[in-house]
Design an enzyme around this catalytic site. Structure first.
Site, PDB file in Angstrom:
ATOM      1  N   LYS A   1       0.819  -1.219   0.000  1.00  0.00           N
ATOM      2  CA  LYS A   1       0.000   0.000   0.000  1.00  0.00           C
ATOM      3  C   LYS A   1       0.850   1.265   0.000  1.00  0.00           C
ATOM      4  O   LYS A   1       0.432   2.324   0.470  1.00  0.00           O
ATOM      5  CB  LYS A   1      -0.962   0.024   1.201  1.00  0.00           C
ATOM      6  CG  LYS A   1      -1.858  -1.204   1.332  1.00  0.00           C
ATOM      7  CD  LYS A   1      -2.612  -1.502   0.061  1.00  0.00           C
ATOM      8  CE  LYS A   1      -3.597  -0.439  -0.335  1.00  0.00           C
ATOM      9  NZ  LYS A   1      -4.307  -0.749  -1.605  1.00  0.00           N
ATOM     10  N   GLY A   2       2.052   1.145  -0.572  1.00  0.00           N
ATOM     11  CA  GLY A   2       2.917   2.318  -0.652  1.00  0.00           C
ATOM     12  C   GLY A   2       2.916   2.949  -2.031  1.00  0.00           C
ATOM     13  O   GLY A   2       3.302   4.102  -2.194  1.00  0.00           O
ATOM     14  N   GLY A   3       2.521   2.160  -3.037  1.00  0.00           N
ATOM     15  CA  GLY A   3       2.540   2.646  -4.411  1.00  0.00           C
ATOM     16  C   GLY A   3       3.395   1.786  -5.319  1.00  0.00           C
ATOM     17  O   GLY A   3       3.824   2.218  -6.391  1.00  0.00           O
TER      18      GLY A   3
ATOM     19  N   PRO B   1     -12.101   5.019  -1.070  1.00  0.00           N
ATOM     20  CA  PRO B   1     -12.351   5.964   0.025  1.00  0.00           C
ATOM     21  C   PRO B   1     -12.097   5.276   1.370  1.00  0.00           C
ATOM     22  O   PRO B   1     -12.494   4.125   1.575  1.00  0.00           O
ATOM     23  CB  PRO B   1     -13.832   6.328  -0.149  1.00  0.00           C
ATOM     24  CG  PRO B   1     -14.424   5.203  -0.946  1.00  0.00           C
ATOM     25  CD  PRO B   1     -13.326   4.703  -1.833  1.00  0.00           C
TER      26      PRO B   1
ATOM     27  N   LYS C   1      -7.870   0.734  -6.495  1.00  0.00           N
ATOM     28  CA  LYS C   1      -6.892   1.744  -6.096  1.00  0.00           C
ATOM     29  C   LYS C   1      -7.610   3.072  -5.881  1.00  0.00           C
ATOM     30  O   LYS C   1      -8.462   3.481  -6.664  1.00  0.00           O
ATOM     31  CB  LYS C   1      -5.824   1.895  -7.176  1.00  0.00           C
ATOM     32  CG  LYS C   1      -5.137   0.577  -7.549  1.00  0.00           C
ATOM     33  CD  LYS C   1      -4.479  -0.104  -6.364  1.00  0.00           C
ATOM     34  CE  LYS C   1      -3.842  -1.424  -6.761  1.00  0.00           C
ATOM     35  NZ  LYS C   1      -3.242  -2.127  -5.619  1.00  0.00           N
ATOM     36  N   GLY C   2      -7.247   3.745  -4.790  1.00  0.00           N
ATOM     37  CA  GLY C   2      -7.900   5.010  -4.473  1.00  0.00           C
ATOM     38  C   GLY C   2      -9.239   4.837  -3.802  1.00  0.00           C
ATOM     39  O   GLY C   2     -10.128   5.682  -3.937  1.00  0.00           O
TER      40      GLY C   2
END
Length: 363
Positions: free
Chosen positions: A120-122, A329, A326-327
């Site tokens: 979950k860091g990218g 809420p 991804k993204g």
């Protein structure tokens, strides 16, 4: 009645000739059969024989298989990378190198660079951005070799890799390596010159994102505040919870530095990968010794998703964005809970800044 010697010899020669032709045809058909069923990779034949025969005779199958080949995973429609990997495993294609038909040129090498963290860091975004570069060849699915499948052996691991040509580099990404103690010595045993990339993000935001992902899979999960504290009254943080433990970056880095020098690490800011993807990609390409090919012209910011996407490549009907997952809420977390968690991470973040020589600006 007898026959003249010459006539008999001619008859025998004709018979032998027919047998030889028949035997040769059997060999040829046997060879073709094995090629078509994917077993002639190990035979001393030209690299393109398997690909050409199979793609010409079974175009639909070739198209379907190339869809799942690691070299074109980035071309898939919007879908969670985790779901893609799971679907590939279910179809039995994720680790079957014999079924790859997209490109059989080049050689399979151990990765020269690995994205080792963090969840979950990218890391998925970084890998997809890197795959735009013509000199980067990367595995689509996470191999998990150094933490889950090490007993399968290095040859098995190398067979997962895409083929590369001279001047290209092989990469893979498995974010759990960074927090797995066995991973560091195992990577070192494979190659002590491996370059290591760690994508880091504000550990508080990362923990909430991690919890959000788990919550979508397990709706009955206890609340974030119930999991983050050992005791809500005292405010003692539960470091055994993986969502918290992953964010103690200094501790994990300390272990990896026992095997690799700091110069072989690149720490990528997950925040800058969103706000300035081209700038961060410039640093990554420099670190890997690549020409700066991936630049501003490759990105646009998707306001709906809240992160950058790759612009539409030639021949494609739409731009490439990460999956719908991804993204997501985030659920509402009480401010007091986040404040206590920030207090917990603050000294650990400062130590990480000192170790890496980088200030990531996490409050």
């Amino acid at each position: 009645m007898g026959c003249w010697t010459t006539s008999c010899d001619l008859g025998h020669l004709k018979a032998r000739s027919k047998v030889s032709v028949l035997f040769t045809m059997i060999l040829i058909f046997t060879y073709l059969f094995y090629c078509l069923t994917g077993f002639c990779d190990s035979m001393p034949s030209p690299l393109f024989v398997h690909q050409n025969f199979r793609s010409k005779l079974f175009p639909k199958e070739a198209k379907k298989l190339s869809h799942w080949n690691g070299s074109v995973v980035r071309e898939l429609p919007e879908q969670d990378a985790t779901d893609v990997e799971e679907e590939k495993r279910q179809r039995g294609l994720a680790y079957d190198s014999n079924l790859s038909v997209s490109n059989n040129f080049g050689t399979k090498e151990f990765p020269q660079a690995i994205i080792i963290g963090v969840k979950k860091g990218g890391t998925r975004a970084l890998l997809e951005f890197l795959r735009v570069h013509p000199d980067v060849r990367a595995v689509g699915a996470e191999p998990h070799f150094f933490d889950r499948f090490y007993e399968k052996g290095l040859q098995w691991y190398r067979n997962l890799m895409p083929r590369t040509l001279d001047g290209q580099i092989t990469m893979e990404k498995t974010p759990s390596y960074f927090i797995t103690r066995e991973a560091a010595p195992r990577v070192f045993s494979m190659s002590r010159s491996t370059k290591l990339i760690v994508v880091v993000r504000d550990p508080v935001t990362r923990a909430v994102s991690d919890y959000t992902q788990t919550l979508t899979k397990s709706p009955g999960l206890p609340s974030f505040q119930n999991l983050v504290f050992k005791n809500s009254t005292t405010g003692l943080i539960d470091t055994s919870w993986s969502a918290v433990r992953i964010g103690i970056y200094a501790k994990h880095l300390e272990h990896w530095l026992r095997y690799f020098p700091l110069a072989q690490f690149l720490f990528v800011s997950g925040e800058k990968l969103v706000t300035d993807p081209a700038g961060e990609m410039g640093r990554v390409q420099d670190f890997l010794g690549l020409k700066r090919v991936v630049t501003n012209k490759h990105f646009y910011f998707n306001q709906t998703k809240g992160f950058p996407c790759l612009k539409k490549p030639e021949g494609s009907s739409r731009p490439r964005c990460l999956g719908k997952s991804k993204g997501r809420p985030h659920p509402h977390i009480p401010a007091e809970v986040l404040h206590r968690l920030r207090d917990f991470y603050r000294p650990l973040n400062m130590k990480f800044y000192q170790m890496t020589g980088q200030d990531f600006g996490w409050e």
